[in-house]
Design a protein around this motif. Structure first.
Motif, PDB file in Angstrom:
ATOM      1  N   LEU A  11       6.180   0.442   3.793  1.00 20.01           N
ATOM      2  CA  LEU A  11       5.321   0.060   2.678  1.00 20.01           C
ATOM      3  C   LEU A  11       4.642  -1.286   2.958  1.00 20.01           C
ATOM      4  CD1 LEU A  11       6.085   0.443  -1.058  1.00 20.01           C
ATOM      5  CD2 LEU A  11       5.230  -1.715  -0.205  1.00 20.01           C
ATOM      6  N   LEU A  12       5.407  -2.273   3.405  1.00 23.44           N
ATOM      7  CA  LEU A  12       4.837  -3.593   3.703  1.00 23.44           C
ATOM      8  C   LEU A  12       3.799  -3.504   4.812  1.00 23.44           C
ATOM      9  CD1 LEU A  12       8.007  -5.883   3.542  1.00 23.44           C
ATOM     10  CD2 LEU A  12       6.082  -5.845   1.926  1.00 23.44           C
ATOM     11  N   ASP A  13       4.097  -2.714   5.827  1.00 22.35           N
ATOM     12  CA  ASP A  13       3.157  -2.557   6.940  1.00 22.35           C
ATOM     13  C   ASP A  13       1.847  -1.927   6.457  1.00 22.35           C
ATOM     14  OD1 ASP A  13       2.678  -2.835   9.794  1.00 22.35           O
ATOM     15  OD2 ASP A  13       2.689  -0.643   9.843  1.00 22.35           O
ATOM     16  N   PHE A  14       1.940  -0.935   5.589  1.00 24.35           N
ATOM     17  CA  PHE A  14       0.742  -0.285   5.032  1.00 24.35           C
ATOM     18  C   PHE A  14      -0.092  -1.286   4.245  1.00 24.35           C
ATOM     19  CE2 PHE A  14      -1.288   2.352   1.653  1.00 24.35           C
ATOM     20  CZ  PHE A  14      -2.143   3.085   2.472  1.00 24.35           C
ATOM     21  N   ILE A  15       0.577  -2.100   3.437  1.00 26.28           N
ATOM     22  CA  ILE A  15      -0.139  -3.120   2.659  1.00 26.28           C
ATOM     23  C   ILE A  15      -0.767  -4.144   3.596  1.00 26.28           C
ATOM     24  CG2 ILE A  15       0.104  -5.001   0.990  1.00 26.28           C
ATOM     25  CD1 ILE A  15       2.431  -3.334  -0.270  1.00 26.28           C
ATOM     26  N   ASN A  16      -0.014  -4.582   4.586  1.00 24.00           N
ATOM     27  CA  ASN A  16      -0.522  -5.585   5.525  1.00 24.00           C
ATOM     28  C   ASN A  16      -1.779  -5.088   6.244  1.00 24.00           C
ATOM     29  OD1 ASN A  16      -0.279  -8.131   6.987  1.00 24.00           O
ATOM     30  ND2 ASN A  16       0.312  -6.875   8.733  1.00 24.00           N
ATOM     31  N   LYS A  17      -1.787  -3.831   6.630  1.00 23.54           N
ATOM     32  CA  LYS A  17      -2.937  -3.283   7.358  1.00 23.54           C
ATOM     33  C   LYS A  17      -4.143  -3.039   6.458  1.00 23.54           C
ATOM     34  CE  LYS A  17      -0.380  -1.250  11.124  1.00 23.54           C
ATOM     35  NZ  LYS A  17       0.405  -0.124  11.578  1.00 23.54           N
ATOM     36  N   ASN A  18      -3.908  -2.900   5.157  1.00 23.87           N
ATOM     37  CA  ASN A  18      -4.991  -2.575   4.232  1.00 23.87           C
ATOM     38  C   ASN A  18      -5.283  -3.658   3.199  1.00 23.87           C
ATOM     39  OD1 ASN A  18      -5.656   0.367   4.930  1.00 23.87           O
ATOM     40  ND2 ASN A  18      -3.431   0.354   4.833  1.00 23.87           N
ATOM     41  N   SER A  19      -4.621  -4.793   3.267  1.00 23.58           N
ATOM     42  CA  SER A  19      -4.797  -5.945   2.378  1.00 23.58           C
ATOM     43  C   SER A  19      -4.377  -5.678   0.945  1.00 23.58           C
ATOM     44  CB  SER A  19      -6.232  -6.458   2.396  1.00 23.58           C
ATOM     45  OG  SER A  19      -6.574  -6.881   3.683  1.00 23.58           O
ATOM     46  N   GLN A  20      -5.056  -4.789   0.285  1.00 20.09           N
ATOM     47  CA  GLN A  20      -4.776  -4.504  -1.125  1.00 20.09           C
ATOM     48  C   GLN A  20      -4.829  -2.992  -1.312  1.00 20.09           C
ATOM     49  OE1 GLN A  20      -6.469  -6.864  -4.548  1.00 20.09           O
ATOM     50  NE2 GLN A  20      -7.851  -5.132  -4.546  1.00 20.09           N
ATOM     51  N   VAL A  21      -3.753  -2.428  -1.844  1.00 18.17           N
ATOM     52  CA  VAL A  21      -3.691  -0.974  -2.019  1.00 18.17           C
ATOM     53  C   VAL A  21      -3.210  -0.650  -3.431  1.00 18.17           C
ATOM     54  CG1 VAL A  21      -3.298  -0.473   0.431  1.00 18.17           C
ATOM     55  CG2 VAL A  21      -1.347  -0.870  -1.066  1.00 18.17           C
ATOM     56  N   THR A  22      -3.413   0.589  -3.813  1.00 16.11           N
ATOM     57  CA  THR A  22      -2.935   1.034  -5.125  1.00 16.11           C
ATOM     58  C   THR A  22      -1.596   1.752  -4.957  1.00 16.11           C
ATOM     59  OG1 THR A  22      -4.015   3.183  -5.012  1.00 16.11           O
ATOM     60  CG2 THR A  22      -5.316   1.349  -5.936  1.00 16.11           C
ATOM     61  N   ILE A  37      -3.354  -5.838 -12.020  1.00 16.84           N
ATOM     62  CA  ILE A  37      -4.116  -4.751 -12.643  1.00 16.84           C
ATOM     63  C   ILE A  37      -5.552  -4.791 -12.129  1.00 16.84           C
ATOM     64  CG2 ILE A  37      -4.997  -3.856 -14.835  1.00 16.84           C
ATOM     65  CD1 ILE A  37      -2.438  -5.007 -16.145  1.00 16.84           C
ATOM     66  N   ASN A  38      -6.062  -3.626 -11.778  1.00 13.50           N
ATOM     67  CA  ASN A  38      -7.454  -3.512 -11.343  1.00 13.50           C
ATOM     68  C   ASN A  38      -8.337  -3.819 -12.548  1.00 13.50           C
ATOM     69  OD1 ASN A  38     -10.015  -2.737 -10.568  1.00 13.50           O
ATOM     70  ND2 ASN A  38      -9.400  -0.718  -9.795  1.00 13.50           N
ATOM     71  N   PRO A  39      -9.143  -4.872 -12.503  1.00 13.16           N
ATOM     72  CA  PRO A  39      -9.977  -5.223 -13.657  1.00 13.16           C
ATOM     73  C   PRO A  39     -11.038  -4.164 -13.977  1.00 13.16           C
ATOM     74  CG  PRO A  39     -10.422  -6.690 -11.803  1.00 13.16           C
ATOM     75  CD  PRO A  39      -9.290  -5.804 -11.401  1.00 13.16           C
ATOM     76  N   GLU A  40     -11.389  -3.344 -12.996  1.00 15.47           N
ATOM     77  CA  GLU A  40     -12.395  -2.296 -13.211  1.00 15.47           C
ATOM     78  C   GLU A  40     -11.790  -1.002 -13.734  1.00 15.47           C
ATOM     79  OE1 GLU A  40     -14.759  -1.913  -9.663  1.00 15.47           O
ATOM     80  OE2 GLU A  40     -15.020  -4.078  -9.541  1.00 15.47           O
ATOM     81  N   ASN A  41     -10.477  -0.814 -13.544  1.00 19.72           N
ATOM     82  CA  ASN A  41      -9.782   0.368 -14.039  1.00 19.72           C
ATOM     83  C   ASN A  41      -8.368  -0.082 -14.396  1.00 19.72           C
ATOM     84  OD1 ASN A  41      -8.440   2.747 -14.514  1.00 19.72           O
ATOM     85  ND2 ASN A  41      -8.925   3.689 -12.539  1.00 19.72           N
ATOM     86  N   ARG A  42      -8.169  -0.434 -15.649  1.00 18.71           N
ATOM     87  CA  ARG A  42      -6.929  -1.064 -16.088  1.00 18.71           C
ATOM     88  C   ARG A  42      -5.699  -0.173 -15.942  1.00 18.71           C
ATOM     89  NH1 ARG A  42      -6.972  -5.809 -17.588  1.00 18.71           N
ATOM     90  NH2 ARG A  42      -5.245  -5.702 -19.039  1.00 18.71           N
ATOM     91  N   ARG A  43      -5.887   1.123 -15.671  1.00 18.07           N
ATOM     92  CA  ARG A  43      -4.733   2.010 -15.458  1.00 18.07           C
ATOM     93  C   ARG A  43      -4.260   1.965 -14.010  1.00 18.07           C
ATOM     94  NH1 ARG A  43      -6.992   7.463 -17.976  1.00 18.07           N
ATOM     95  NH2 ARG A  43      -8.444   6.955 -16.330  1.00 18.07           N
ATOM     96  N   GLU A  44      -5.027   1.303 -13.150  1.00 17.63           N
ATOM     97  CA  GLU A  44      -4.718   1.264 -11.722  1.00 17.63           C
ATOM     98  C   GLU A  44      -4.070  -0.072 -11.364  1.00 17.63           C
ATOM     99  OE1 GLU A  44      -7.204   3.266  -8.288  1.00 17.63           O
ATOM    100  OE2 GLU A  44      -8.109   1.359  -8.873  1.00 17.63           O
ATOM    101  N   ILE A  45      -2.995   0.006 -10.575  1.00 15.35           N
ATOM    102  CA  ILE A  45      -2.264  -1.193 -10.171  1.00 15.35           C
ATOM    103  C   ILE A  45      -2.525  -1.460  -8.688  1.00 15.35           C
ATOM    104  CG2 ILE A  45       0.027  -2.247  -9.934  1.00 15.35           C
ATOM    105  CD1 ILE A  45      -0.651  -1.705 -12.833  1.00 15.35           C
ATOM    106  N   PHE A  46      -2.936  -2.686  -8.381  1.00 13.06           N
ATOM    107  CA  PHE A  46      -3.094  -3.119  -6.998  1.00 13.06           C
ATOM    108  C   PHE A  46      -1.789  -3.752  -6.532  1.00 13.06           C
ATOM    109  CE2 PHE A  46      -7.844  -3.829  -7.818  1.00 13.06           C
ATOM    110  CZ  PHE A  46      -8.213  -2.671  -7.143  1.00 13.06           C
ATOM    111  N   VAL A  47      -1.474  -3.584  -5.265  1.00 15.22           N
ATOM    112  CA  VAL A  47      -0.315  -4.228  -4.658  1.00 15.22           C
ATOM    113  C   VAL A  47      -0.798  -4.952  -3.408  1.00 15.22           C
ATOM    114  CG1 VAL A  47       2.006  -3.910  -3.721  1.00 15.22           C
ATOM    115  CG2 VAL A  47       1.156  -2.326  -5.454  1.00 15.22           C
ATOM    116  N   CYS A  48      -0.409  -6.208  -3.258  1.00 16.55           N
ATOM    117  CA  CYS A  48      -0.748  -6.960  -2.044  1.00 16.55           C
ATOM    118  C   CYS A  48       0.449  -7.819  -1.662  1.00 16.55           C
ATOM    119  CB  CYS A  48      -2.015  -7.778  -2.228  1.00 16.55           C
ATOM    120  SG  CYS A  48      -1.959  -8.956  -3.559  1.00 16.55           S
ATOM    121  N   LEU A  49       0.387  -8.405  -0.475  1.00 12.82           N
ATOM    122  CA  LEU A  49       1.499  -9.223   0.005  1.00 12.82           C
ATOM    123  C   LEU A  49       1.614 -10.504  -0.804  1.00 12.82           C
ATOM    124  CD1 LEU A  49       1.145  -8.955   3.897  1.00 12.82           C
ATOM    125  CD2 LEU A  49       2.709  -7.687   2.402  1.00 12.82           C
TER     126      LEU A  49
END
Length: 164
Positions: free
Chosen positions: A45-56, A88-100
């Motif tokens: 999971l951490l590696d996926f986030i690291n490679k993509n910066s910000q993911v849902t 929280i994604n400001p453009e779609n409040r139902r979507e959660i962003f995850v980053c390092l």
């Protein structure tokens, strides 16, 4: 098995043994240099986030082939230890962003240091032309594996067992 097939089999066995030996050494080195108590799923999971910066959460679930609920549990544990942070994604409040977060950034900084150490300690002893050749061979084999696809491989195994 034909003569060439036996030779190919023997050579591949020797390649696999050498790779396994190197990987075992590098894993031991890694374990001694990184004290983080992370599970394999947390590392993926951490590696996926690291490679993509910000993911849902949904992107993580899709990538790891697990439910969003399972991702939520993984993220919660990592968030407690400051490896990741949710927003929280400001453009779609139902979507959660995850980053390092801070621990996650430090983890990958240490990973980079280990990678640099391995390169300077081992790979630097090869000629540049050998490193280029190794890269090209590994990439070519990877493309063959990816082209074949896992479904074809599973079907081939079942065919050989007489299950299809």
């Amino acid at each position: 098995m034909a003569k060439d097939e036996k030779l190919i089999y023997k050579l591949v066995e020797e390649i696999n043994e050498a790779i396994y030996s190197m990987d075992s050494h590098f894993i031991k080195l890694h374990q001694n240099l990184i004290s983080d108590e992370l599970s394999p799923k947390q590392i993926i999971l951490l590696d996926f986030i690291n490679k993509n910066s910000q993911v849902t959460i949904g992107q993580i679930a899709n990538y790891m082939n697990i439910t969003s609920s399972a991702v939520g549990q993984l993220v919660s544990k990592l968030e407690e230890q400051h490896y990741v942070i949710r927003s929280i994604n400001p453009e779609n409040r139902r979507e959660i962003f995850v980053c390092l977060d801070t621990s996650g950034i430090k983890y990958f900084d240490r990973e980079e240091e280990i990678k640099q150490f391995i390169i300077s300690r081992y790979y630097s002893k090869l000629e540049l032309s050998e490193i280029v050749q190794l890269k090209e061979i590994v990439q070519k084999l990877n493309q063959i594996v990816l082209k074949e696809g896992i479904i074809n491989e599973i079907n081939d195994i079942h065919l050989k067992k007489g299950e299809i």
